[in-house]
Design a protein around this motif. Structure first.
Motif, mmCIF file in Angstrom:
data_model
loop_
_atom_site.group_PDB
_atom_site.id
_atom_site.type_symbol
_atom_site.label_atom_id
_atom_site.label_comp_id
_atom_site.label_asym_id
_atom_site.label_seq_id
_atom_site.Cartn_x
_atom_site.Cartn_y
_atom_site.Cartn_z
ATOM 1 N N LEU A 96 57.742 47.701 10.402
ATOM 2 C CA LEU A 96 58.118 46.841 11.776
ATOM 3 C C LEU A 96 58.066 47.900 12.974
ATOM 4 O O LEU A 96 58.743 48.800 12.856
ATOM 5 C CB LEU A 96 59.489 46.047 11.719
ATOM 6 N N VAL A 97 57.306 47.461 14.091
ATOM 7 C CA VAL A 97 57.079 48.446 15.225
ATOM 8 C C VAL A 97 57.275 47.521 16.431
ATOM 9 O O VAL A 97 57.247 46.374 16.396
ATOM 10 C CB VAL A 97 55.777 49.261 15.185
ATOM 11 N N ILE A 122 51.143 50.758 2.716
ATOM 12 C CA ILE A 122 51.623 50.055 3.769
ATOM 13 C C ILE A 122 50.723 48.847 3.455
ATOM 14 O O ILE A 122 49.292 48.814 3.548
ATOM 15 C CB ILE A 122 51.364 50.765 5.047
ATOM 16 N N VAL A 123 51.214 47.745 3.360
ATOM 17 C CA VAL A 123 50.546 46.395 3.244
ATOM 18 C C VAL A 123 50.635 45.424 4.371
ATOM 19 O O VAL A 123 50.042 44.629 4.636
ATOM 20 C CB VAL A 123 51.068 45.744 2.108
ATOM 21 N N LEU A 124 51.517 45.769 5.439
ATOM 22 C CA LEU A 124 51.803 45.053 6.565
ATOM 23 C C LEU A 124 52.248 46.041 7.762
ATOM 24 O O LEU A 124 53.334 46.445 7.457
ATOM 25 C CB LEU A 124 52.470 43.766 6.508
ATOM 26 N N VAL A 125 52.003 45.496 9.004
ATOM 27 C CA VAL A 125 52.458 46.133 10.023
ATOM 28 C C VAL A 125 52.768 44.933 11.012
ATOM 29 O O VAL A 125 51.859 44.361 11.338
ATOM 30 C CB VAL A 125 51.777 47.337 10.920
ATOM 31 N N ALA A 126 53.904 44.736 11.202
ATOM 32 C CA ALA A 126 54.452 43.581 12.030
ATOM 33 C C ALA A 126 55.221 44.049 13.391
ATOM 34 O O ALA A 126 55.929 44.899 13.291
ATOM 35 C CB ALA A 126 55.242 42.703 11.153
ATOM 36 N N SER A 127 55.469 43.006 14.313
ATOM 37 C CA SER A 127 55.818 43.565 15.641
ATOM 38 C C SER A 127 56.278 42.341 16.169
ATOM 39 O O SER A 127 55.732 41.166 16.360
ATOM 40 C CB SER A 127 54.935 44.482 16.465
ATOM 41 N N ASN A 128 57.204 42.498 17.214
ATOM 42 C CA ASN A 128 57.798 41.477 18.251
ATOM 43 C C ASN A 128 56.995 41.578 19.276
ATOM 44 O O ASN A 128 57.199 40.943 20.375
ATOM 45 C CB ASN A 128 59.332 41.512 18.257
ATOM 46 N N GLY A 171 53.604 40.443 0.555
ATOM 47 C CA GLY A 171 53.905 41.021 -0.889
ATOM 48 C C GLY A 171 54.765 42.165 -0.791
ATOM 49 O O GLY A 171 54.957 43.134 -1.803
ATOM 50 N N ALA A 172 55.542 42.491 0.256
ATOM 51 C CA ALA A 172 56.112 43.805 0.518
ATOM 52 C C ALA A 172 57.330 43.715 -0.336
ATOM 53 O O ALA A 172 57.791 42.900 -0.393
ATOM 54 C CB ALA A 172 56.309 44.023 1.908
ATOM 55 N N GLN A 173 57.694 44.806 -0.903
ATOM 56 C CA GLN A 173 58.755 45.038 -1.540
ATOM 57 C C GLN A 173 60.114 45.995 -0.744
ATOM 58 O O GLN A 173 61.269 45.802 -1.095
ATOM 59 C CB GLN A 173 58.634 45.775 -2.838
ATOM 60 N N TYR A 174 59.613 46.467 0.219
ATOM 61 C CA TYR A 174 60.369 47.348 0.926
ATOM 62 C C TYR A 174 59.962 47.246 2.494
ATOM 63 O O TYR A 174 59.033 46.750 2.824
ATOM 64 C CB TYR A 174 60.418 48.886 0.728
ATOM 65 N N VAL A 175 61.205 47.331 3.300
ATOM 66 C CA VAL A 175 60.693 47.086 4.714
ATOM 67 C C VAL A 175 61.152 48.445 5.550
ATOM 68 O O VAL A 175 62.309 49.058 5.085
ATOM 69 C CB VAL A 175 61.496 46.053 5.606
ATOM 70 N N ALA A 176 60.281 49.189 6.209
ATOM 71 C CA ALA A 176 60.558 50.406 6.699
ATOM 72 C C ALA A 176 60.616 50.142 8.573
ATOM 73 O O ALA A 176 59.438 49.547 9.082
ATOM 74 C CB ALA A 176 59.613 51.420 6.624
#
Length: 313
Positions: free
Chosen positions: A10-11, A34-40, A82-87
Motif C-alpha cells: 500500500l502506497v 508483489i501481487v498488488l500495489v494499491a493506493s488511496n 491472493g495476497a497473504q501479507y500486506v506491506a
C-alpha cells in the motif's frame, strides 16, 4: 523452490520503498512476490511505477467515504489479489482496528526512526533537536496503535555535524530500502523456519507449570521436572522433511480420526506408537492458540495428580 509468499503493498506517494521491495523480489531465491500495489491516491507515483513493471494496481480515493468503508474496500481488493501479507510503504492513512485485526501478524510497516523513539511525523527533526547520535529506521508489525507493533528489524544511521532533516532523511531512506526487503523476506519465511517454529513451541511449552526442556534423540523435548515427557519437536526426523509437534493423545482411535480428517497436517510419528500424534507446523497456517491447547492437554495427561489439581487451566 517452494511457492513464494504473495504480498500486497500500500502506497500513497512515490513508492520508493515499494520499488525496493519489488526489485528485491526479483532476485534469485527471494521468498516473496508483489501481487498488488494499491493506493488511496489515484495519482500516486508508486502506482505508475508498478503498472510499468507489470504489477497489478488498485486505487480508491477516500474522499467522501467513511474510514471503515474505505478500509474494507481496500481489504477486499487485497484479498482478491491472493495476497497473504500486506506491506505499508508510505501509506498515509491511519488504519482502523478492524482492518488491522484481519491481518494480524501479516501486515508490516517501515518507520523512519529507531522506535520506540519518535512515533508519528517529523522524526528526523526530532532526533536532531534531541541531540541524538543516530537516527534510523524500524520495520515492525502493524497493530491498532500507531507505530507500536513488535519490531522486526532496525538500522541506525549516524547523525553527522551539519545534518538537517533533509540530509538525514536521504541517508535513512537508503537504510530503509535495504532493511525492508530483508525483514519482509524473514517474516514470510518464518512459517517454515525450523528455528522459529521450535521457538514458538518452546515458549508455549515452558509456560506450563514445572515444565523443562531437554534434548532427546536430537529433538527438543519437553517434560515435567523429574517427570514424564509431554511433547517433542521433530525436525526432518530421519530425513522425513517435516517439522512437527508430537503430543500425547488418548489412543489409536483418536489418532486414526485426526489423520483421516486432515492427513496433510496429522500423521503417526514413527517409533512413538498409538498414544502420540504428530502435528505439522510447517504448512504456513499453524494455529498457535491450538498448539498451546494441544500442549496443555498433553501436559495434563502426564502431570502428577497433585500438580494437575493445582493448575486447572
Amino acid at each position: 523452490m517452494p511457492d513464494r509468499a504473495k504480498v500486497a503493498v500500500l502506497v500513497s506517494g512515490s513508492g520508493t520503498n515499494m520499488a525496493a521491495l519489488l526489485y528485491a523480489s526479483r532476485a534469485a531465491g527471494c521468498p516473496y512476490e508483489i501481487v498488488l500495489v494499491a493506493s488511496n491516491n489515484p495519482d500516486a507515483g508508486g502506482l505508475k511505477l508498478a503498472a510499468a513493471e507489470g504489477v497489478p494496481t488498485f486505487a480508491l480515493p477516500q474522499k467522501g467515504m467513511a474510514r471503515l468503508d474505505h478500509d474494507m474496500a481496500m481489504d477486499a481488493a487485497i484479498r482478491a489479489s491472493g495476497a497473504q501479507y500486506v506491506a505499508l510503504a508510505g501509506y498515509m492513512r491511519i488504519l482502523t482496528a478492524e482492518f488491522v485485526s484481519g491481518w494480524d501478524g501479516r501486515m508490516l510497516n517501515i518507520h523512519p526512526s529507531l522506535l520506540p523513539k519518535y512515533k508519528g511525523l517529523h522524526t528526523h527533526e526530532r532526533a536532531i533537536a534531541a541531540g541524538d547520535s543516530h537516527g534510523g529506521c524500524t520495520v515492525h508489525l502493524v497493530t491498532a496503535e500507531l507505530d507500536d507493533g513488535p519490531i522486526l528489524g532496525q538500522t541506525p544511521v549516524a547523525i553527522v555535524p551539519g545534518d538537517d532533516a533533509d540530509t538525514l532523511a536521504a541517508r535513512v531512506l537508503i537504510a530503509e530500502h535495504q532493511l525492508y526487503s530483508r525483514c519482509l523476506a524473514a517474516l514470510v519465511s518464518r512459517g517454515t523456519s525450523p528455528e522459529w517454529l521450535t521457538q514458538q513451541v518452546r515458549e508455549r511449552a515452558l509456560a506450563l507449570p514445572e515444565a523443562e526442556e531437554t534434548l532427546s534423540h536430537g529433538m527438543a523435548c519437553f517434560g515435567i521436572v523429574k517427570g514424564k515427557k509431554f511433547a517433542y519437536v521433530s525436525s526432518d526426523h530421519h530425513g522425513d522433511g517435516k517439522h512437527a509437534l508430537l503430543v500425547k493423545i488418548s489412543g489409536p482411535d483418536e489418532q486414526a480420526q485426526l489423520i483421516e480428517n486432515d492427513p496433510d497436517r496429522y500423521y503417526r510419528p514413527a517409533y512413538f506408537g498409538d498414544g502420540w500424534i504428530a502435528i505439522r507446523l510447517d504448512l504456513g497456517d499453524t494455529d498457535w492458540d491450538g498448539v498451546a491447547d494441544w500442549l496443555g492437554r498433553s501436559w495434563r495427561s502426564v502431570a502428577p495428580a497433585r500438580l494437575a489439581a493445582m493448575f486447572d487451566f
